[in-house]
Design an enzyme around this catalytic site. Structure first.
Site, mmCIF file in Angstrom:
data_model
loop_
_atom_site.group_PDB
_atom_site.id
_atom_site.type_symbol
_atom_site.label_atom_id
_atom_site.label_comp_id
_atom_site.label_asym_id
_atom_site.label_seq_id
_atom_site.Cartn_x
_atom_site.Cartn_y
_atom_site.Cartn_z
ATOM 1 N N TRP A 103 0.827 -1.209 0.000
ATOM 2 C CA TRP A 103 0.000 0.000 0.000
ATOM 3 C C TRP A 103 0.862 1.260 0.000
ATOM 4 O O TRP A 103 0.518 2.256 -0.645
ATOM 5 C CB TRP A 103 -0.983 -0.002 1.169
ATOM 6 C CG TRP A 103 -2.033 -1.069 1.009
ATOM 7 C CD1 TRP A 103 -2.223 -2.166 1.797
ATOM 8 C CD2 TRP A 103 -3.009 -1.168 -0.045
ATOM 9 N NE1 TRP A 103 -3.258 -2.931 1.306
ATOM 10 C CE2 TRP A 103 -3.751 -2.350 0.185
ATOM 11 C CE3 TRP A 103 -3.318 -0.385 -1.162
ATOM 12 C CZ2 TRP A 103 -4.801 -2.754 -0.660
ATOM 13 C CZ3 TRP A 103 -4.357 -0.789 -1.997
ATOM 14 C CH2 TRP A 103 -5.080 -1.962 -1.742
ATOM 15 N N ASP A 107 -1.303 6.268 6.750
ATOM 16 C CA ASP A 107 -2.391 5.415 6.261
ATOM 17 C C ASP A 107 -2.632 4.350 7.323
ATOM 18 O O ASP A 107 -1.844 3.421 7.470
ATOM 19 C CB ASP A 107 -1.998 4.772 4.927
ATOM 20 C CG ASP A 107 -3.048 3.761 4.437
ATOM 21 O OD1 ASP A 107 -4.070 3.568 5.115
ATOM 22 O OD2 ASP A 107 -2.816 3.162 3.353
ATOM 23 N N LYS A 149 -11.912 -2.080 6.678
ATOM 24 C CA LYS A 149 -11.052 -3.092 7.288
ATOM 25 C C LYS A 149 -11.450 -3.265 8.753
ATOM 26 O O LYS A 149 -11.841 -4.327 9.185
ATOM 27 C CB LYS A 149 -9.577 -2.716 7.186
ATOM 28 C CG LYS A 149 -9.092 -2.308 5.785
ATOM 29 C CD LYS A 149 -9.304 -3.385 4.761
ATOM 30 C CE LYS A 149 -8.997 -2.991 3.324
ATOM 31 N NZ LYS A 149 -7.723 -2.403 3.028
#
Ligand code: PLP
Length: 370
Positions: A109, A180, A204
């Site tokens: 990511w 993040d 998530k």
């Protein structure tokens, strides 16, 4: 074994969208046709309706009290997922500044975020863990960030590799820290004063897909140019209480309920972290005690308490592990296609019993197949 009814819930180890707390789902079910007092479903209600505006403020206040977010940060509810933040952050904080943004690349990511940031300006990769297949986070002396960097960006929990920062990486005081936190948001308490921006897509660990929470220091709101597309400018969202355009109303409503569940049922983020550590240890103990039948991907000091990643001795055993686990109602254990192996995502809402069932299954599978 009796046949499992198709409407019976399994233990769901999906990386995301992922397991939600059952009491939250039950409340949503009970309120779906008619939100108490509203004479309609929330799905049918204007985002300007006072009752929805109260729900939005409630969700914001729950997050503020869980994380201890003070007045110098705005809390925004945006769309476009975490992926849009890969672009919005450099569009606001890097574009046209003549500065360079520093990134710690510790997994898939982070790598994607870097690719998007490069479209907006100069990027330096202050630390790169790709050489060891993204199995760790940097130690404090392992990188340098100049005092005039536009910001320092990192991903606190790399969902695919199962690699998590145990605390915030060192960052010069003059440089905004940007995180993040999509896959470990609300898994533990944080010192929010350290963050310029902390963001997380909800699907998530915090709610359903559709909403991304952005916590941003108010002094960063004015940096973005007026020439940015309106949606991309954080200031528009902050000035309009996340109602610059229609926000994702249903996702915000569910996220608010998850935050209340954390506060009231779980007992706050300290208690949540304790429970998460207990759950993760159960699985890592089986891996470490398996005589190398299971091999953990992350180095022990960088292990994630949210996504537990490991491999078996060969692909055949991995396939057999996944299919046999599913027969035991333990589902969605296949690792990400880019890494392979097994990934057990054990987010906040995964009950201890689910992790105990998986740990027991892993021990049993190892003794039968080693
Ligand atoms: C899932 C995930 C993303 C991407 O989220 P989208 O909402 O699909 O854009 C980004 N970062 C992390 C850490 C993630 O786990």
């Amino acid at each position: 074994m009796t046949a499992t009814a198709t409407n019976q819930r399994a233990y769901n180890f999906s990386a995301g969208p992922a397991v939600l707390p059952v009491p939250v789902l039950e409340e949503v079910r009970d309120e779906l046709l008619c939100l108490p007092g509203a004479r309609s479903s929330l799905l049918e209600m204007s985002h300007r309706d006072k009752q929805f505006v109260d729900i939005l403020h409630d969700a914001e206040n729950s997050l503020r009290s869980l994380l201890g977010i003070g007045d110098d940060h705005a809390v925004l509810f945006l769309q476009g997922g975490a992926a849009l933040q890969f672009s919005m952050i450099p569009a606001n904080l890097l574009r046209g500044t003549g500065k360079s943004a520093a990134y710690l690349q510790t997994g898939t990511w982070g790598k994607k975020a870097i690719a998007e940031a490069k479209k907006e300006g100069d990027v330096s990769i202050a630390y790169d863990a790709s050489g060891s297949n993204f199995d760790h986070t940097p130690g404090s002396g392992d990188y340098n960030v100049p005092d005039d960097a536009a910001y320092l960006y990192y991903c606190s929990n790399e969902t695919i590799q199962g690699v998590q920062f145990q605390s915030e990486p060192p960052c010069p005081g003059s440089v905004p820290l940007v995180c993040d936190a999509s896959s470990d948001f609300l898994c533990r308490p944080l010192d929010m004063e350290k963050y310029g921006i902390l963001y997380a897509c909800a699907q998530k660990n915090a709610g359903p897909a559709g909403v991304t929470v952005v916590v941003i220091k108010r002094d960063l709101l004015g940096i973005g140019s007026d020439k940015l597309p309106g949606y991309l400018n954080y200031k528009n969202h902050a000035d309009n209480d996340s109602e610059w355009n229609t926000p994702p109303t249903f996702a915000i409503y569910v996220l608010g309920k998850v935050a209340k569940w954390l506060a009231n049922d779980v007992g706050g983020l300290d208690a949540m972290e304790q429970a998460n550590r207990t759950k993760a240890s159960l699985l890592y103990d089986v891996i470490d005690g398996s005589g190398r039948f299971y091999t953990g991907h992350a180095r022990p000091e960088s292990r994630s308490i949210m996504n537990v990643t490991f491999t078996l001795p060969n692909d055949d055993l991995q396939s057999k592990f996944i299919s046999t686990a599913a027969e035991h109602d333990l589902v969605n254990l296949k690792g990400h296609r880019s890494v392979g192996g097994i990934r057990a995502s054990i987010y906040n809402a995964m009950p201890l019993d689910g992790v105990k069932a998986l740990a027991g299954f892993m021990s049993d599978f190892a003794s039968k197949n080693a």
